[in-house]
Scaffold this motif. Structure first.
Motif, mmCIF file in Angstrom:
data_model
loop_
_atom_site.group_PDB
_atom_site.id
_atom_site.type_symbol
_atom_site.label_atom_id
_atom_site.label_comp_id
_atom_site.label_asym_id
_atom_site.label_seq_id
_atom_site.Cartn_x
_atom_site.Cartn_y
_atom_site.Cartn_z
ATOM 1 N N ASP A 364 -9.816 2.863 -15.414
ATOM 2 C CA ASP A 364 -10.370 4.079 -14.833
ATOM 3 C C ASP A 364 -9.175 4.838 -14.259
ATOM 4 O OD1 ASP A 364 -11.380 6.003 -13.043
ATOM 5 O OD2 ASP A 364 -13.225 4.851 -12.743
ATOM 6 N N ARG A 365 -8.705 5.835 -14.970
ATOM 7 C CA ARG A 365 -7.450 6.486 -14.578
ATOM 8 C C ARG A 365 -7.579 7.273 -13.277
ATOM 9 N NH1 ARG A 365 -3.406 5.444 -17.741
ATOM 10 N NH2 ARG A 365 -3.883 4.554 -19.789
ATOM 11 N N ASP A 366 -8.760 7.733 -12.952
ATOM 12 C CA ASP A 366 -8.946 8.381 -11.659
ATOM 13 C C ASP A 366 -8.791 7.370 -10.526
ATOM 14 O OD1 ASP A 366 -9.404 10.830 -12.852
ATOM 15 O OD2 ASP A 366 -11.585 10.609 -12.856
ATOM 16 N N LYS A 367 -9.354 6.180 -10.715
ATOM 17 C CA LYS A 367 -9.216 5.128 -9.703
ATOM 18 C C LYS A 367 -7.754 4.693 -9.585
ATOM 19 C CE LYS A 367 -13.429 4.290 -8.146
ATOM 20 N NZ LYS A 367 -13.771 4.392 -6.700
ATOM 21 N N MET A 368 -7.069 4.558 -10.726
ATOM 22 C CA MET A 368 -5.671 4.150 -10.661
ATOM 23 C C MET A 368 -4.848 5.190 -9.912
ATOM 24 S SD MET A 368 -3.080 2.557 -13.496
ATOM 25 C CE MET A 368 -2.649 4.014 -14.443
ATOM 26 N N ALA A 369 -5.111 6.452 -10.151
ATOM 27 C CA ALA A 369 -4.387 7.505 -9.435
ATOM 28 C C ALA A 369 -4.690 7.455 -7.940
ATOM 29 C CB ALA A 369 -4.753 8.871 -10.013
ATOM 30 N N GLU A 370 -5.956 7.213 -7.602
ATOM 31 C CA GLU A 370 -6.352 7.136 -6.191
ATOM 32 C C GLU A 370 -5.609 6.001 -5.483
ATOM 33 O OE1 GLU A 370 -10.364 5.930 -3.585
ATOM 34 O OE2 GLU A 370 -10.536 6.469 -5.715
ATOM 35 N N TYR A 371 -5.535 4.843 -6.131
ATOM 36 C CA TYR A 371 -4.934 3.692 -5.455
ATOM 37 C C TYR A 371 -3.411 3.654 -5.605
ATOM 38 C CZ TYR A 371 -9.671 2.378 -4.518
ATOM 39 O OH TYR A 371 -10.967 2.388 -4.064
ATOM 40 N N ALA A 372 -2.866 4.393 -6.557
ATOM 41 C CA ALA A 372 -1.425 4.611 -6.582
ATOM 42 C C ALA A 372 -1.013 5.478 -5.393
ATOM 43 C CB ALA A 372 -1.000 5.254 -7.900
ATOM 44 N N GLU A 373 -1.826 6.489 -5.100
ATOM 45 C CA GLU A 373 -1.575 7.326 -3.929
ATOM 46 C C GLU A 373 -1.758 6.529 -2.640
ATOM 47 O OE1 GLU A 373 -0.662 10.185 -1.295
ATOM 48 O OE2 GLU A 373 -0.250 10.166 -3.447
ATOM 49 N N HIS A 374 -2.743 5.620 -2.627
ATOM 50 C CA HIS A 374 -2.958 4.746 -1.466
ATOM 51 C C HIS A 374 -1.700 3.911 -1.214
ATOM 52 C CE1 HIS A 374 -5.440 2.860 1.536
ATOM 53 N NE2 HIS A 374 -5.355 1.657 0.982
ATOM 54 N N PHE A 375 -1.081 3.407 -2.272
ATOM 55 C CA PHE A 375 0.160 2.654 -2.104
ATOM 56 C C PHE A 375 1.269 3.555 -1.585
ATOM 57 C CE2 PHE A 375 4.334 1.481 -3.735
ATOM 58 C CZ PHE A 375 4.504 0.277 -3.076
ATOM 59 N N ARG A 376 1.410 4.740 -2.141
ATOM 60 C CA ARG A 376 2.470 5.641 -1.690
ATOM 61 C C ARG A 376 2.301 5.998 -0.210
ATOM 62 N NH1 ARG A 376 1.962 7.592 -7.118
ATOM 63 N NH2 ARG A 376 0.296 9.033 -6.527
ATOM 64 N N ARG A 377 1.048 6.085 0.228
ATOM 65 C CA ARG A 377 0.767 6.450 1.616
ATOM 66 C C ARG A 377 1.040 5.295 2.580
ATOM 67 N NH1 ARG A 377 -3.818 8.172 0.625
ATOM 68 N NH2 ARG A 377 -5.129 6.451 1.338
ATOM 69 N N LEU A 378 0.629 4.080 2.210
ATOM 70 C CA LEU A 378 0.747 2.947 3.126
ATOM 71 C C LEU A 378 1.979 2.081 2.880
ATOM 72 C CD1 LEU A 378 -2.934 1.645 3.342
ATOM 73 C CD2 LEU A 378 -1.729 3.173 4.911
ATOM 74 N N GLY A 379 2.480 2.075 1.652
ATOM 75 C CA GLY A 379 3.612 1.228 1.322
ATOM 76 C C GLY A 379 3.222 -0.232 1.181
ATOM 77 N N GLY A 380 4.225 -1.073 1.128
ATOM 78 C CA GLY A 380 3.984 -2.504 0.949
ATOM 79 C C GLY A 380 3.771 -3.205 2.281
ATOM 80 N N TYR A 381 3.709 -4.524 2.211
ATOM 81 C CA TYR A 381 3.637 -5.341 3.419
ATOM 82 C C TYR A 381 4.341 -6.657 3.139
ATOM 83 C CZ TYR A 381 -0.264 -7.696 1.020
ATOM 84 O OH TYR A 381 -1.046 -8.370 0.107
ATOM 85 N N ALA A 382 4.683 -7.378 4.192
ATOM 86 C CA ALA A 382 5.369 -8.661 4.047
ATOM 87 C C ALA A 382 4.322 -9.761 3.936
ATOM 88 C CB ALA A 382 6.294 -8.906 5.234
ATOM 89 N N TYR A 383 4.146 -10.272 2.728
ATOM 90 C CA TYR A 383 3.160 -11.333 2.464
ATOM 91 C C TYR A 383 3.391 -12.542 3.360
ATOM 92 C CZ TYR A 383 1.009 -15.201 -0.172
ATOM 93 O OH TYR A 383 0.287 -16.309 -0.551
ATOM 94 N N ASP A 384 4.668 -12.820 3.678
ATOM 95 C CA ASP A 384 4.992 -13.996 4.486
ATOM 96 C C ASP A 384 5.088 -13.678 5.975
ATOM 97 O OD1 ASP A 384 7.292 -12.501 4.290
ATOM 98 O OD2 ASP A 384 8.620 -14.202 3.902
ATOM 99 N N ARG A 385 4.377 -12.657 6.422
ATOM 100 C CA ARG A 385 4.280 -12.330 7.844
ATOM 101 C C ARG A 385 2.824 -12.066 8.187
ATOM 102 N NH1 ARG A 385 8.441 -14.076 7.234
ATOM 103 N NH2 ARG A 385 10.516 -13.304 7.748
ATOM 104 N N ASP A 386 2.445 -12.470 9.381
ATOM 105 C CA ASP A 386 1.083 -12.231 9.883
ATOM 106 C C ASP A 386 1.197 -11.227 11.027
ATOM 107 O OD1 ASP A 386 -1.382 -12.355 11.286
ATOM 108 O OD2 ASP A 386 -1.693 -14.423 10.681
ATOM 109 N N PRO A 387 0.524 -10.070 10.936
ATOM 110 C CA PRO A 387 0.662 -9.055 11.988
ATOM 111 C C PRO A 387 0.235 -9.551 13.371
ATOM 112 C CG PRO A 387 -1.143 -8.509 10.487
ATOM 113 C CD PRO A 387 -0.393 -9.638 9.871
#
Length: 393
Positions: A364-387
């Protein structure tokens, strides 16, 4: 059919609530890289791998010299091009290959009008059972979901998942709290579901002695297996001398050298096969046939999938004769997906094998675009860290 283009897109898809584990946490979203191989006949094959961002996308795109002009049906050639043993010493390409191979199998199946599992010999079952996969969760302030820490809260969460999806196997992701608390939680699950199957996985964080203590404390329960309670093949070997519950791993048998050692020395009972960790769907299937030869157990591992990788897991689960356990999936913790038609649905704790060619899913290319933008907005996270645990390692 030849590959004429390769694409990589990072997405971040929200979780109902952040998931805690022994090594850190998933901070409210799964970050995945979607890989597309474009063929000269217009077919687009889909693959997926964990993680993302500029470095992951660059790593995928760095495979273009190996992939462009390649016939996606020539899967063994692809393996030697990308992850031959010498190259793997200097380039950790197994998971990159897994995503590209997944996309090639999808493209080849679409081109031939057959399913990905048919490239492995066909399906033995048309639906694959899954476990509930229970996590201690941080609360999602936006939705009010999550926040489970106590036995009562985890049992209530499990009851809700069983009501929604029909699970009859329950897996507790442990290693977050002291063993005594997690024993209490696990025994509460057993009391709440007296006829269901159980498994516990602390991601190898316990010492051998702690694992022996926990194993003996749960010995009377309806255990499928004891998954990665301690670290390493030698740790797992020592544990088996004291606890008669079958052991399982997805952490210390993830390639054929380790598989050979485990079988020759009779170290681990059940190997959880991952369509990315093992370097691809074909490699995971090959490992399963080795396990069948020596009469060891196999199951399907989850590494935080979206619908594309879940489809590969379904094809693996459908094609192996010795899948004797419900598969793992984080999938029910997602709030959405990037495939057409929305997320796969569970029925009586199982998901049906897709009927369409290849992996049986479309973007679903609309969904992929939406969640690609979600990544650009929030960025990554450290899997080996607990907030919730700053400066904790």
């Amino acid at each position: 059919m030849k590959i004429v283009d390769l694409r990589a897109t990072t997405v971040a898809v929200p979780l109902e609530a952040p998931l805690r584990h022994a090594n850190g946490a998933h901070w409210g979203r799964f970050i995945r890289t979607i890989v597309e191989v474009v063929c000269d006949n217009g077919v687009v094959g889909l693959g997926e791998m964990g993680g993302g961002g500029a470095s992951a996308e660059a790593a995928v795109m760095g495979l273009k010299p190996y992939v462009l002009g390649h016939d996606p049906l020539q899967l063994e050639q692809l393996r030697w091009k990308i992850m031959n043993p010498v190259g793997s010493l200097y380039n950790a390409r197994a998971q990159l290959h897994a995503a590209v191979e997944m996309a090639c199998m999808d493209a080849a199946g679409k081109g031939l009008g057959i399913r990905a599992c048919d490239l492995l010999g066909g399906a033995l079952r048309e639906e694959i059972p899954f476990a509930s996969y229970l996590f201690f969760r941080h609360r999602n302030a936006a939705t009010g979901a999550g926040g489970e820490t106590s036995a009562d809260e985890i049992v209530a969460h499990a009851i809700d998942l069983k009501t929604k999806h029909g699970f009859t196997t329950h897996k507790l992701k442990a290693g977050v709290f002291p063993p005594a608390h997690e024993i209490e939680v696990y025994r509460a699950l057993a009391a709440a579901f007296p006829t269901d199957r159980l498994r516990i996985d602390p991601n190898s964080v316990w010492t051998v002695e702690e694992a022996i203590h926990v194993g003996r404390a749960i010995l009377d329960l309806n255990n499928d297996y004891f998954e990665d309670p301690c670290w390493g093949l030698e740790g797992m070997r020592r544990l088996r001398q004291f606890v008669p519950i079958p052991t399982a791993t997805n952490a210390v048998v993830v390639n054929f050298e380790q598989l050979a050692q485990s079988i020759r020395q009779d170290l681990i009972d059940v190997v959880l096969l991952d369509t990315t960790f093992w370097g691809g769907l074909r490699q995971a299937h090959k490992a399963g046939t080795v396990l069948e030869t020596f009469q060891y157990g196999a199951s399907v591992h989850s590494s935080g999938e979206l619908g594309i990788q879940l489809a590969s897991m379904l094809h693996l689960g459908a094609s192996l004769p010795n899948i004797g356990f419900a598969a793992d999936a984080h999938y029910h913790h997602l709030t959405d997906d990037i495939i057409k038609g929305g997320p796969f649905r569970y029925k009586n704790g199982s998901i049906a094998l897709p009927k369409g060619p290849g992996l049986g899913v479309e973007l679903d290319r609309d969904k992929m675009a939406e969640y690609a933008e979600h990544f650009r907005r929030l960025g990554g996270y450290a899997y080996d860290r607990d907030p919730a645990r700053p400066n904790w390692y």
